[in-house]
Design a protein around this motif. Structure first.
Motif, short mmCIF file in Angstrom:
data_model
loop_
_atom_site.label_atom_id
_atom_site.label_comp_id
_atom_site.label_asym_id
_atom_site.label_seq_id
_atom_site.Cartn_x
_atom_site.Cartn_y
_atom_site.Cartn_z
N TYR A 1 0.82 -1.21 0.00
CA TYR A 1 0.00 0.00 0.00
C TYR A 1 0.85 1.26 0.00
CZ TYR A 1 -4.19 -2.79 0.86
OH TYR A 1 -5.22 -3.68 0.76
N CYS A 2 1.97 1.23 0.71
CA CYS A 2 2.87 2.38 0.72
C CYS A 2 3.45 2.63 -0.68
CB CYS A 2 4.00 2.18 1.72
SG CYS A 2 3.49 2.32 3.43
N ALA A 3 3.87 1.57 -1.34
CA ALA A 3 4.43 1.72 -2.69
C ALA A 3 3.36 2.22 -3.66
CB ALA A 3 5.02 0.41 -3.17
N ALA A 4 2.13 1.73 -3.50
CA ALA A 4 1.05 2.21 -4.36
C ALA A 4 0.75 3.68 -4.07
CB ALA A 4 -0.21 1.37 -4.14
N ALA A 5 0.81 4.08 -2.81
CA ALA A 5 0.58 5.48 -2.47
C ALA A 5 1.67 6.38 -3.05
CB ALA A 5 0.51 5.65 -0.95
N ILE A 6 2.90 5.93 -2.99
CA ILE A 6 4.00 6.70 -3.59
C ILE A 6 3.78 6.83 -5.09
CG2 ILE A 6 6.48 6.67 -4.10
CD1 ILE A 6 6.83 5.30 -1.34
N THR A 7 3.36 5.75 -5.73
CA THR A 7 3.09 5.79 -7.17
C THR A 7 2.02 6.83 -7.49
OG1 THR A 7 3.70 3.47 -7.40
CG2 THR A 7 2.38 4.42 -9.16
N VAL A 8 0.92 6.79 -6.74
CA VAL A 8 -0.18 7.73 -6.99
C VAL A 8 0.26 9.17 -6.74
CG1 VAL A 8 -2.45 8.43 -6.14
CG2 VAL A 8 -1.99 6.03 -6.59
N LEU A 9 0.98 9.41 -5.65
CA LEU A 9 1.42 10.77 -5.35
C LEU A 9 2.38 11.31 -6.40
CD1 LEU A 9 1.90 10.44 -1.50
CD2 LEU A 9 0.29 11.97 -2.67
N LEU A 10 3.30 10.48 -6.85
CA LEU A 10 4.23 10.94 -7.88
C LEU A 10 3.54 11.15 -9.21
CD1 LEU A 10 7.43 8.87 -7.07
CD2 LEU A 10 6.99 11.27 -6.60
N MET A 11 2.56 10.30 -9.52
CA MET A 11 1.80 10.49 -10.76
C MET A 11 0.98 11.77 -10.69
SD MET A 11 0.61 6.64 -11.75
CE MET A 11 -0.40 7.16 -13.10
N ALA A 12 0.45 12.08 -9.52
CA ALA A 12 -0.31 13.33 -9.35
C ALA A 12 0.58 14.54 -9.49
CB ALA A 12 -1.00 13.34 -7.99
N GLY A 13 1.85 14.40 -9.14
CA GLY A 13 2.78 15.51 -9.24
C GLY A 13 3.44 15.66 -10.60
N MET A 14 3.25 14.70 -11.47
CA MET A 14 3.90 14.78 -12.78
C MET A 14 3.51 16.02 -13.60
SD MET A 14 6.30 12.72 -13.18
CE MET A 14 6.61 12.80 -14.92
N PRO A 15 2.26 16.49 -13.56
CA PRO A 15 1.98 17.74 -14.29
C PRO A 15 2.81 18.92 -13.80
CG PRO A 15 -0.07 16.61 -13.78
CD PRO A 15 1.03 15.87 -13.07
N LEU A 16 3.07 18.97 -12.50
CA LEU A 16 3.92 20.04 -11.97
C LEU A 16 5.34 19.92 -12.53
CD1 LEU A 16 2.86 19.99 -8.23
CD2 LEU A 16 2.34 21.75 -9.90
N PHE A 17 5.84 18.70 -12.54
CA PHE A 17 7.20 18.50 -13.03
C PHE A 17 7.28 18.68 -14.54
CE2 PHE A 17 7.04 16.01 -9.04
CZ PHE A 17 7.81 16.90 -8.31
N TYR A 18 6.17 18.42 -15.22
CA TYR A 18 6.13 18.70 -16.65
C TYR A 18 6.25 20.21 -16.89
CZ TYR A 18 4.48 19.24 -21.40
OH TYR A 18 4.37 19.59 -22.71
N LEU A 19 5.55 21.00 -16.07
CA LEU A 19 5.65 22.46 -16.21
C LEU A 19 7.08 22.94 -15.96
CD1 LEU A 19 2.41 23.70 -14.41
CD2 LEU A 19 2.93 23.82 -16.85
N ILE A 20 7.72 22.38 -14.96
CA ILE A 20 9.10 22.76 -14.65
C ILE A 20 10.02 22.36 -15.80
CG2 ILE A 20 11.04 22.34 -13.10
CD1 ILE A 20 8.97 21.94 -10.86
N ALA A 21 9.85 21.15 -16.31
CA ALA A 21 10.70 20.68 -17.40
C ALA A 21 10.46 21.47 -18.67
CB ALA A 21 10.44 19.19 -17.66
#
Length: 160
Positions: A93-113
């Motif tokens: 569950y922790c690994a799945a939560a990390i996956t979801v959180l990082l996927m949710a943050g990808m649009p932010l990192f796309y903007l930065i990139a």
């Protein structure tokens, strides 16, 4: 089982946690500030970046704690118990939560990139998501395997 047999794994878990702590202390604030510099009209992005990265560190450290508990169960010859299954379930569950959180943050990192013209940021983010997903699947497979082993062991104990 002797306590020294899992010492190497305990050291490895600690050595995995130290760099992530250093990243959380030194790098994450810089990434947030960098995002605010790239988009001065949206300075609040800094806080979204911080929340996303710090929120993904919480399940990471909880999973490391569960790994320590699993190593304790191995030391106490309770590796094939429901406690170990529950620990693997929590790690999954922790690994799945990390996956979801990082996927949710990808649009932010796309903007930065996009603003910095650095496609490597997206690649690093995808690599982290993939690694967390692999850990979640691996923990799920180990959990199911351990459940079957416990079931077979209980049947054999009843037979004898």
């Amino acid at each position: 089982m002797k306590r020294g047999t899992t010492l190497f794994l305990r050291i490895a878990v600690i050595l995995i946690g130290i760099p992530i702590l250093a990243l959380c202390i030194f790098v994450v604030p810089e990434i947030g500030s960098f995002a605010a510099e790239l988009y001065p009209d949206m300075a609040y992005l800094k806080y979204f970046v911080w929340v996303d990265l710090y929120a993904s560190a919480i399940p990471f450290y909880f999973a490391l704690y569960q790994a320590f508990k699993l190593l304790d169960y191995i030391d106490k010859n309770k590796a094939f118990s429901d406690f170990s299954v529950q620990g693997l379930k929590k790690i999954k569950y922790c690994a799945a939560a990390i996956t979801v959180l990082l996927m949710a943050g990808m649009p932010l990192f796309y903007l930065i990139a996009e603003a910095d013209d650095a496609p490597g940021i997206i690649l690093i983010g995808m690599l982290l998501i993939f690694a967390a997903l692999v850990i979640a699947v691996f923990a799920a497979v180990l959990q199911k395997l351990l459940q079957e082993v416990i079931h077979i062991k209980s049947e054999n104990d009843l037979t004898v």
